[in-house]
Design an enzyme around this catalytic site. Sequence first.
Site, PDB file in Angstrom:
ATOM      1  N   GLU A  46       0.824  -1.208   0.000  1.00 56.25           N
ATOM      2  CA  GLU A  46       0.000   0.000   0.000  1.00 56.25           C
ATOM      3  C   GLU A  46       0.862   1.264   0.000  1.00 56.25           C
ATOM      4  OE1 GLU A  46      -2.146  -2.885   2.903  1.00 56.25           O
ATOM      5  OE2 GLU A  46      -0.149  -2.639   2.020  1.00 56.25           O
ATOM      6  N   ALA A 158      16.372 -50.789  -6.333  1.00 53.64           N
ATOM      7  CA  ALA A 158      16.598 -51.478  -5.059  1.00 53.64           C
ATOM      8  C   ALA A 158      17.932 -51.087  -4.443  1.00 53.64           C
ATOM      9  CB  ALA A 158      16.529 -52.991  -5.266  1.00 53.64           C
ATOM     10  N   ARG A 201      19.177 -24.288  -8.038  1.00 46.48           N
ATOM     11  CA  ARG A 201      20.219 -24.074  -9.044  1.00 46.48           C
ATOM     12  C   ARG A 201      19.666 -23.941 -10.468  1.00 46.48           C
ATOM     13  NH1 ARG A 201      21.450 -28.169  -5.977  1.00 46.48           N
ATOM     14  NH2 ARG A 201      21.157 -29.733  -7.625  1.00 46.48           N
TER      15      ARG A 201
END
Length: 354
Positions: A46, A158, A201
Amino acid sequence: MARALLLAERGLWTTTPNPRVGCVIVQNDQIIGEGFHEKAGEPHAEVMALRAVGQRAQGATLYVTLEPCSHHGRTPPCADALIAAGVGRVVAAMRDPNPLVAGEGIARLRDADIMVETGLMEDEARELNIGFVSRMTRGRPWVRMKVAATLDGRTALANRKSQWITGETARRDGHAWRARACAVLTGFGTVRDDDPRMTVRWVDTPRQPQRILIDSRMETSPKARIFNGSRVLVFAGADDAHKRRQLEDRGAEVIVLPNAGGKVDLPPMLQELARRGMNEIHVESGTRLNGSLLAEGCVDELLIYLAPRLIGSAGLGMFDLPEMTELSQMPALTIREMLPLGEDVRILARLRSR
């Protein structure tokens, strides 16, 4: 108001801990001035708009995305500035959830015979400041969890190799979400397996988010790249003077916050982050911490990138959650957005109870 919201977005990465606010001043159906809040301690939207118009503010209509403040913080009350400028009407998208304001700004304006209206594009304004609203009303930040996975929901092989499942466009988009957050949070397992920097980045940013590491037993190597650069906030579940000194020598701040099981107590951790003025937390962690955060009600939104790839059941899943015996136990989400990004798809989904 739409223009005011666009202006507010210019402070997307910089206003923390303050809300993002934009303001437009109109006279005779013409925009005569505008402004936005850029950084805490600097003038509010404002005031910036009033400076642009000077005496022409007399009798004008002011559109602002958040109720003008009524208290002395780092800057004087905006409500007083509007009264002094002689504006005739104020249209605020939403009331300020900050207990220090909470309708007092509107009341002060009305007491000065200024017409005040609220609710115009309120949903859009609330979404823009969803983290600030969360901190003010719930005493905790808004937590957004990012996950990159294959179409069968696997985040790594895995052997824990995961770089890279998604393409460059999706990774760049993920960094843009990192940039808007007050902090980026990860866990020991991710740092051990990937040694990430957890910095922004891929997109330009005026500041780096605070980095947070959850490491219950302070097992992270002090040589890990996450400690390069600015200070890292480390939450632990048990104290160890030697390990603490090693991390502090790398510039980390260690907070010991144990739960009954000796791990980090996650809900109080969020309260501590809110106390430090953090509005939005961006989580990038592994399946176990992801599951713990979800199970303890510490996640508000999921940011999921799905790649057109398959790993199979041997791969690691998105979330390590407790076993469920009834379908009614499944966490329910509302999909808010699905967006193609190169070959991948981004899904933004919100926990329904949030």
